[in-house]
Design a protein around this motif. Sequence first.
Motif, mmCIF file in Angstrom:
data_model
loop_
_atom_site.group_PDB
_atom_site.id
_atom_site.type_symbol
_atom_site.label_atom_id
_atom_site.label_comp_id
_atom_site.label_asym_id
_atom_site.label_seq_id
_atom_site.Cartn_x
_atom_site.Cartn_y
_atom_site.Cartn_z
ATOM 1 N N VAL A 143 0.982 -1.087 -0.074
ATOM 2 C CA VAL A 143 -0.056 0.045 0.157
ATOM 3 C C VAL A 143 0.940 1.183 0.103
ATOM 4 O O VAL A 143 1.918 1.213 0.506
ATOM 5 C CB VAL A 143 -1.028 0.033 1.403
ATOM 6 N N ALA A 144 0.297 2.408 -0.595
ATOM 7 C CA ALA A 144 1.061 3.600 -0.586
ATOM 8 C C ALA A 144 -0.021 4.692 -0.667
ATOM 9 O O ALA A 144 -1.100 4.452 -1.252
ATOM 10 C CB ALA A 144 1.992 3.666 -1.930
ATOM 11 N N VAL A 145 0.458 5.958 -0.252
ATOM 12 C CA VAL A 145 -0.686 7.056 -0.132
ATOM 13 C C VAL A 145 0.125 8.075 -1.151
ATOM 14 O O VAL A 145 1.458 8.363 -1.085
ATOM 15 C CB VAL A 145 -0.864 7.488 1.265
ATOM 16 N N MET A 146 -0.743 9.074 -1.740
ATOM 17 C CA MET A 146 -0.200 10.025 -2.497
ATOM 18 C C MET A 146 -0.985 11.275 -2.221
ATOM 19 O O MET A 146 -2.420 11.110 -1.983
ATOM 20 C CB MET A 146 0.268 9.662 -3.887
ATOM 21 N N SER A 147 -0.815 12.427 -2.709
ATOM 22 C CA SER A 147 -1.764 13.313 -2.762
ATOM 23 C C SER A 147 -1.201 14.533 -3.861
ATOM 24 O O SER A 147 0.139 14.839 -3.752
ATOM 25 C CB SER A 147 -2.032 14.115 -1.509
ATOM 26 N N PHE A 148 -1.976 15.566 -4.533
ATOM 27 C CA PHE A 148 -1.559 16.612 -5.192
ATOM 28 C C PHE A 148 -1.107 17.725 -4.028
ATOM 29 O O PHE A 148 -0.070 18.402 -4.248
ATOM 30 C CB PHE A 148 -2.734 17.166 -6.059
ATOM 31 N N ASN A 149 -1.706 17.800 -2.847
ATOM 32 C CA ASN A 149 -1.624 18.743 -1.893
ATOM 33 C C ASN A 149 -0.200 18.093 -0.968
ATOM 34 O O ASN A 149 -0.496 17.231 -0.202
ATOM 35 C CB ASN A 149 -2.812 18.842 -0.980
ATOM 36 N N PRO A 150 0.820 18.754 -1.146
ATOM 37 C CA PRO A 150 1.935 18.280 -0.339
ATOM 38 C C PRO A 150 1.664 18.354 1.014
ATOM 39 O O PRO A 150 2.423 17.646 1.707
ATOM 40 C CB PRO A 150 2.950 18.970 -0.701
ATOM 41 N N HIS A 151 0.959 19.219 1.730
ATOM 42 C CA HIS A 151 0.714 19.244 3.132
ATOM 43 C C HIS A 151 -0.026 18.052 3.557
ATOM 44 O O HIS A 151 0.391 17.791 4.700
ATOM 45 C CB HIS A 151 -0.031 20.562 3.429
ATOM 46 N N MET A 156 1.094 12.826 6.719
ATOM 47 C CA MET A 156 0.999 11.430 6.503
ATOM 48 C C MET A 156 2.499 11.017 7.056
ATOM 49 O O MET A 156 2.569 9.806 7.777
ATOM 50 C CB MET A 156 0.758 10.629 5.381
ATOM 51 N N ALA A 157 3.485 11.695 6.626
ATOM 52 C CA ALA A 157 4.708 11.364 7.102
ATOM 53 C C ALA A 157 4.861 11.149 8.704
ATOM 54 O O ALA A 157 5.724 10.405 9.233
ATOM 55 C CB ALA A 157 5.837 12.353 6.641
ATOM 56 N N SER A 158 4.108 12.003 9.514
ATOM 57 C CA SER A 158 4.203 12.131 10.808
ATOM 58 C C SER A 158 2.999 11.034 11.517
ATOM 59 O O SER A 158 3.454 10.252 12.467
ATOM 60 C CB SER A 158 3.961 13.347 11.529
ATOM 61 N N LEU A 159 2.107 10.881 10.754
ATOM 62 C CA LEU A 159 0.964 10.069 11.239
ATOM 63 C C LEU A 159 1.006 8.648 10.922
ATOM 64 O O LEU A 159 0.863 7.784 11.715
ATOM 65 C CB LEU A 159 -0.446 10.508 10.492
ATOM 66 N N ALA A 160 1.688 8.231 9.827
ATOM 67 C CA ALA A 160 1.992 6.603 9.307
ATOM 68 C C ALA A 160 3.368 6.650 8.792
ATOM 69 O O ALA A 160 3.387 6.406 7.445
ATOM 70 C CB ALA A 160 0.849 6.451 8.522
ATOM 71 N N PRO A 161 4.375 6.857 9.323
ATOM 72 C CA PRO A 161 5.711 6.947 8.774
ATOM 73 C C PRO A 161 5.907 5.651 8.219
ATOM 74 O O PRO A 161 6.929 5.465 7.093
ATOM 75 C CB PRO A 161 6.624 7.090 9.869
ATOM 76 N N ALA A 190 7.480 22.896 -9.411
ATOM 77 C CA ALA A 190 8.608 22.616 -9.110
ATOM 78 C C ALA A 190 8.997 21.291 -8.206
ATOM 79 O O ALA A 190 9.974 20.974 -8.000
ATOM 80 C CB ALA A 190 9.421 23.770 -8.617
ATOM 81 N N ILE A 191 7.944 20.903 -7.745
ATOM 82 C CA ILE A 191 7.715 19.740 -6.765
ATOM 83 C C ILE A 191 8.810 19.953 -5.724
ATOM 84 O O ILE A 191 9.719 19.336 -5.403
ATOM 85 C CB ILE A 191 8.128 18.507 -7.546
ATOM 86 N N PRO A 192 8.466 20.950 -5.045
ATOM 87 C CA PRO A 192 9.709 21.405 -3.892
ATOM 88 C C PRO A 192 9.454 20.610 -2.619
ATOM 89 O O PRO A 192 10.473 20.711 -1.757
ATOM 90 C CB PRO A 192 9.223 23.087 -3.683
ATOM 91 N N ASP A 193 8.247 19.962 -2.458
ATOM 92 C CA ASP A 193 8.076 19.406 -1.223
ATOM 93 C C ASP A 193 8.332 17.744 -1.069
ATOM 94 O O ASP A 193 8.079 17.287 0.081
ATOM 95 C CB ASP A 193 6.603 19.493 -1.018
ATOM 96 N N TYR A 194 9.019 17.304 -1.950
ATOM 97 C CA TYR A 194 9.449 15.861 -2.066
ATOM 98 C C TYR A 194 10.200 15.431 -0.874
ATOM 99 O O TYR A 194 9.829 14.533 -0.252
ATOM 100 C CB TYR A 194 10.132 15.362 -3.347
ATOM 101 N N ASP A 195 11.329 16.097 -0.593
ATOM 102 C CA ASP A 195 11.934 15.877 0.444
ATOM 103 C C ASP A 195 11.384 16.395 1.986
ATOM 104 O O ASP A 195 11.451 15.504 2.994
ATOM 105 C CB ASP A 195 13.423 16.479 0.447
ATOM 106 N N ARG A 196 10.758 17.500 2.025
ATOM 107 C CA ARG A 196 10.156 17.664 3.262
ATOM 108 C C ARG A 196 9.066 16.695 3.649
ATOM 109 O O ARG A 196 8.872 16.471 4.846
ATOM 110 C CB ARG A 196 9.255 19.055 2.912
ATOM 111 N N ALA A 197 8.233 16.165 2.725
ATOM 112 C CA ALA A 197 7.279 14.985 2.846
ATOM 113 C C ALA A 197 7.868 13.709 2.964
ATOM 114 O O ALA A 197 7.272 12.589 3.092
ATOM 115 C CB ALA A 197 6.259 15.224 2.091
#
Length: 256
Positions: A143-151, A156-161, A190-197
């Motif tokens: 299973v994996a999750v994704m979204s257009f909304n980087p927030h 999800m990175a904190s809720l389900a790492p 520019a996909i700036p949130d890849y590493d942040r998330a």
Amino acid sequence: MRAPLPAAFLTTPIAHRAYHNRAARRPENSRAAIKAAIEAGYAIEIDLQLSADTIAMVFHDEDLGRLTQASGLVANHSAADLGQIKLRDSDEGIPTLTEVLELVAGRVPLLIEIKDQTGLMSETDGQLEKATAAELAHYVGPVAVMSFNPHAIARMASLAPQIARGLTTSAYDPADWAPLPAQTCADLRAIPDYDRALCSFISHEAADLAAPRVAELHAQGAAILCWTIKSAKAEAIARNYAQNITFEGYAALLPA
């Protein structure tokens, strides 16, 4: 923790909104379309919206009108009410994420798109992410999750790492994304949130797969999926850039 994308997502074509075909009474995101994908051996992509009582519902649009015999916003109805609203070309109601997880039960990969709840790709209230994380806490299977909304994915990175995360990405032509502001489109392009998330993949708009940023992320270790392929010819082109496809409207070839 950057949870890796399970390997099955790179080998098994992903049925967009499940293996849907309204003429065959398998509307998008329906149980029938999910069952058909499982029987065919495809991975499955589904979408989540939030009910009024904060239950994750498997449904694409924020409005009921296109896909059901009702009208109004999904967010204004309880999960029980939504379950009674019939999908067009079907006798089924709208399923919950709980129901879909029980149906899939790890038999094929499941890619879950968390739909933007803000209308502006802005910071969320976290309710849909919390509901999603709670449902996935004990799920067994790829299973994996994704979204257009980087927030949403940062949450999800904190809720389900432990769950693999990605961004659904696009060329973000402002003409296609109104009323999203042009500056927001430019920022997201520019996909700036890849590493942040702490993402491990993107699912990128097929027509924009040759974008330098996609190649840059792939070189840095990102898995590249794409949306939405609608023919074998388009699939052949996409596979020059992407490791796997999300498809609809034809039968994608399964790996030998």
